[in-house]
Design a protein around this motif. Structure first.
Motif, short mmCIF file in Angstrom:
data_model
loop_
_atom_site.label_atom_id
_atom_site.label_comp_id
_atom_site.label_asym_id
_atom_site.label_seq_id
_atom_site.Cartn_x
_atom_site.Cartn_y
_atom_site.Cartn_z
N ALA A 13 0.85 -1.20 0.00
CA ALA A 13 0.00 0.00 0.00
C ALA A 13 0.89 1.25 0.00
CB ALA A 13 -0.92 -0.01 1.22
N GLY A 14 1.84 1.29 0.93
CA GLY A 14 2.66 2.49 1.08
C GLY A 14 3.67 2.67 -0.05
N LEU A 31 7.32 6.61 6.43
CA LEU A 31 7.71 6.19 7.78
C LEU A 31 7.35 4.72 7.95
CD1 LEU A 31 6.18 9.26 9.69
CD2 LEU A 31 8.55 8.97 8.89
N ASN A 40 4.49 -7.30 4.90
CA ASN A 40 4.44 -8.75 5.12
C ASN A 40 5.02 -9.55 3.96
OD1 ASN A 40 3.47 -8.43 7.62
ND2 ASN A 40 1.34 -8.93 7.13
N HIS A 61 0.03 -13.53 -7.93
CA HIS A 61 -0.85 -13.96 -9.02
C HIS A 61 -1.87 -12.88 -9.28
CE1 HIS A 61 -4.17 -15.01 -6.18
NE2 HIS A 61 -3.14 -15.12 -5.35
N THR A 222 10.63 3.65 12.42
CA THR A 222 9.94 4.88 12.81
C THR A 222 8.43 4.66 12.83
OG1 THR A 222 11.69 6.12 11.69
CG2 THR A 222 9.70 7.34 12.28
N ASP A 223 7.87 4.76 14.01
CA ASP A 223 6.42 4.62 14.14
C ASP A 223 5.77 5.97 13.79
OD1 ASP A 223 3.77 4.42 15.00
OD2 ASP A 223 4.28 3.10 16.67
N ARG A 225 2.99 7.08 14.35
CA ARG A 225 2.15 7.68 15.40
C ARG A 225 2.96 8.55 16.35
NH1 ARG A 225 -0.17 2.40 17.74
NH2 ARG A 225 2.02 1.95 17.37
N GLU A 317 2.83 -23.01 9.98
CA GLU A 317 2.00 -21.89 10.44
C GLU A 317 1.00 -22.36 11.49
OE1 GLU A 317 0.34 -19.51 7.18
OE2 GLU A 317 1.95 -20.29 5.94
N TYR A 332 -4.90 -11.46 9.98
CA TYR A 332 -6.16 -11.59 9.24
C TYR A 332 -7.29 -10.88 9.98
CZ TYR A 332 -3.75 -15.34 6.72
OH TYR A 332 -2.86 -16.05 5.96
N GLY A 360 -4.97 -0.09 2.72
CA GLY A 360 -4.24 -1.34 2.98
C GLY A 360 -5.02 -2.26 3.89
N LEU A 362 -4.56 -3.39 6.88
CA LEU A 362 -4.76 -3.01 8.29
C LEU A 362 -5.63 -1.77 8.39
CD1 LEU A 362 -1.02 -3.47 9.32
CD2 LEU A 362 -2.92 -4.90 10.09
N MET A 370 -2.04 -9.45 -2.78
CA MET A 370 -1.07 -8.41 -3.14
C MET A 370 -1.52 -7.63 -4.37
SD MET A 370 2.58 -10.28 -2.46
CE MET A 370 2.22 -11.86 -3.20
C1 LIG Z 1 0.48 -15.48 5.90
C2 LIG Z 1 0.06 -14.65 4.73
C3 LIG Z 1 0.30 -15.11 3.46
C4 LIG Z 1 -0.08 -14.34 2.36
N1 LIG Z 1 0.14 -14.85 1.12
C5 LIG Z 1 -0.24 -14.14 0.05
C6 LIG Z 1 -0.04 -14.68 -1.25
O1 LIG Z 1 0.47 -15.79 -1.43
N2 LIG Z 1 -0.44 -13.94 -2.32
C7 LIG Z 1 -1.04 -12.70 -2.17
O2 LIG Z 1 -1.37 -12.07 -3.19
N3 LIG Z 1 -1.23 -12.17 -0.95
C8 LIG Z 1 -0.84 -12.84 0.16
N4 LIG Z 1 -1.03 -12.32 1.41
C9 LIG Z 1 -1.58 -10.95 1.54
C10 LIG Z 1 -0.47 -9.86 1.55
O3 LIG Z 1 0.34 -10.05 2.68
C11 LIG Z 1 -1.14 -8.49 1.57
O4 LIG Z 1 -1.81 -8.28 0.36
C12 LIG Z 1 -0.15 -7.33 1.74
O5 LIG Z 1 0.68 -7.51 2.83
C13 LIG Z 1 -0.93 -6.03 1.94
O6 LIG Z 1 -0.03 -4.95 1.93
P1 LIG Z 1 -0.25 -3.73 2.92
O7 LIG Z 1 0.72 -2.69 2.51
O8 LIG Z 1 -1.68 -3.38 3.00
O9 LIG Z 1 0.10 -4.32 4.38
P2 LIG Z 1 1.47 -4.80 5.01
O10 LIG Z 1 2.24 -5.65 4.09
O11 LIG Z 1 1.13 -5.35 6.34
O12 LIG Z 1 2.27 -3.43 5.22
C14 LIG Z 1 1.92 -2.49 6.20
C15 LIG Z 1 3.21 -1.86 6.72
O13 LIG Z 1 2.87 -0.77 7.57
C16 LIG Z 1 3.76 -0.77 8.65
N5 LIG Z 1 3.14 -0.02 9.76
C17 LIG Z 1 2.03 -0.37 10.46
N6 LIG Z 1 1.77 0.58 11.38
C18 LIG Z 1 2.72 1.53 11.25
C19 LIG Z 1 2.98 2.76 11.91
N7 LIG Z 1 2.21 3.19 12.92
N8 LIG Z 1 4.06 3.48 11.52
C20 LIG Z 1 4.86 3.06 10.53
N9 LIG Z 1 4.67 1.89 9.86
C21 LIG Z 1 3.60 1.15 10.22
C22 LIG Z 1 3.97 -2.24 8.95
O14 LIG Z 1 5.15 -2.43 9.69
C23 LIG Z 1 4.05 -2.82 7.56
O15 LIG Z 1 5.36 -2.84 7.06
C24 LIG Z 1 -0.71 -13.08 2.54
C25 LIG Z 1 -0.95 -12.61 3.83
C26 LIG Z 1 -0.60 -13.39 4.92
C27 LIG Z 1 -0.90 -12.89 6.31
#
Ligand SMILES: Cc1cc2nc3c(=O)[nH]c(=O)nc-3n(C[C@H](O)[C@H](O)[C@H](O)COP(=O)(O)OP(=O)(O)OC[C@H]3O[C@@H](n4cnc5c(N)ncnc54)[C@H](O)[C@@H]3O)c2cc1C
Length: 390
Positions: A13-14, A31, A40, A61, A222-223, A225, A317, A332, A360, A362, A370
């Protein structure tokens, strides 16, 4: 450097948002609370030199060419088509059935004669190549087909889902059960998407390439918040009013001090194991659908194609409830009416800040693959720079 946009989180997302905004001339501060980029999807070499995915196996995929083309600017791909088998007890030990359950699984589970009869019934009722749900099979008038639905439910679905979500069979959403597919095909691939693969040099390298831009300033460990405050419709960066866009990809509840209560999640414990062997299991991922307390084991060399004789690493897992304790990671979101209502309160609070964008898995409290979050990040960032998303 002064910034036009602040991004919390360097996952998909970021990082995608940062890149698009930076290319449009915005000066972007990213940050990230972890000591690395990638969220992740982060991967790294373990002590034995095997490329592992620290937060669980990630296989790319998509059917979305725009997403694939965008990411292809930052990586070349290794062609990889994921296959999963269910490992379960059998008369003479254990057996492995392709998942989703398909015609090959049917043969292995029921033997040549009975499976041939079932296959004929299935194909004449639903047509070759279709994905039939177990709800459809249950509703079939032919008892052989409703028995098959029960077999798939018992042997592939129910215990795995109980482990994954910590639920009893009664608690499992009937709508989810109804969607469990039986694939009337010999195609043993887990995904049927047009584009499938793994970044040839790993996800972390992909992210590093994406974030390498003169207009991007990245601060790890760096958090966000600790630097951002949200007060009376105003966003403050280190105490001073910030009038640019803030894209936040961390947990929505934590952004506001969990003031309405915590959003519940499932978390995972990962157990990595290294073995003195070339490979130790038949497929990239093996699901344990009838027994064991872990849900699945993934062996990374299958996914990454890494050639390293005599050593291999797997990950088991274990799923459990997220408590918010230090070091625990929310993986999840738990989708139901109560959590949707709780999330809506946080979304409403966020909406009081017009330049704050929750993006994103969260921040939006939902599961994203992804490719889907890359598509979401492209759409938001192109909207912010005033460019049509198509
Ligand atoms: C076990 C598992 C397996 C998966 N396998 C697949 C797969 O095979 N194929 C697929 O397409 N998708 C898969 N996914 C889904 C994939 O992980 C997500 O699509 C992806 O991580 C989403 O990206 P995101 O940026 O929203 O979140 P994230 O990857 O979680 O990134 C969020 C980031 O924000 C940071 N952050 C949070 N709070 C703060 C804060 N206050 N300050 C600074 N930084 C902060 C976190 O540290 C993190 O680095 C899987 C998920 C899991 C849990």
């Amino acid at each position: 450097m002064t910034y036009d946009s602040i991004i919390a989180g360097a996952g998909f997302a970021g990082a995608v948002t940062a890149r698009v905004l930076a290319e449009a001339g915005r000066r972007v501060l990213v940050l990230e609370q972890r000591p690395h980029v990638g969220g992740n999807a982060f991967d790294c070499l373990d002590e034995s030199g095997i490329l592992i995915h620290q937060y669980g196996p990630h296989i790319f995929h998509t059917n979305d060419k725009t997403v694939f083309d965008f990411l292809s600017r930052f990586t070349v791909w290794r062609t990889y088509e994921h296959e999963v088998v269910a490992n379960l007890p059998a008369e003479n030990g254990r057996m492995e059935l392709p998942v989703p359950f398909n015609l090959a699984s049917l043969r292995l589970a029921f033997g040549p004669e009975r499976s041939a009869q079932l296959q004929e019934k299935l194909i004449s009722a639903y047509g070759a190549g279709t994905k039939v749900t177990i709800l459809q099979l249950r509703e079939a008038t032919d008892p052989a087909l409703s028995d098959l639905a029960q077999y798939v439910y018992d042997h592939i679905f129910v215990r795995y889902t109980m482990k994954q979500w910590g639920q009893t069979p009664e608690e499992i959403d009937p709508a989810v059960t109804a969607r469990v597919p039986v694939f009337l095909s010999e195609d043993c691939r887990y995904f049927q998407d047009t584009y499938q693969g793994m970044p040839l040099h790993g996800y972390t390298a992909l992210f590093e390439n994406m974030l390498r831009h003169d207009n991007v300033d990245l601060r790890l460990n760096t958090d966000a918040r600790e630097h951002l405050r949200f007060e009376n419709g105003t966003i403050l960066l280190d105490g001073a009013e910030f009038t640019g866009d803030v894209i936040y990809s961390g947990p929505a509840d934590e952004l506001f001090g969990c003031c309405f209560g915590r959003l519940p999640y499932r978390t995972l414990d990962f157990k990595f194991e290294t073995f003195p062997a070339d490979v130790v299991q038949s497929h990239g991922t093996v699901n344990y659908t009838m027994d064991e307390d872990y849900t699945r084991i993934t062996e990374f060399k299958h996914l990454t194609g890494q050639v390293r004789p005599g050593v291999t690493t797997t990950v088991k897992e274990y799923s459990r409830a997220y408590t918010g304790a230090d070091g625990e990671i929310p993986y999840y979101a738990i989708a139901n009416a109560d959590t949707a209502a709780l999330y809506a309160k946080y979304a409403e609070k966020a909406a009081q800040f017009p330049r704050l964008h929750l993006l994103g898995r969260l921040a939006e409290y939902r599961y994203y693959n992804m490719d889907a979050i890359v598509a979401g990040a492209l759409a938001l960032s192109r909207k912010l720079i005033g460019e049509s998303a198509c």
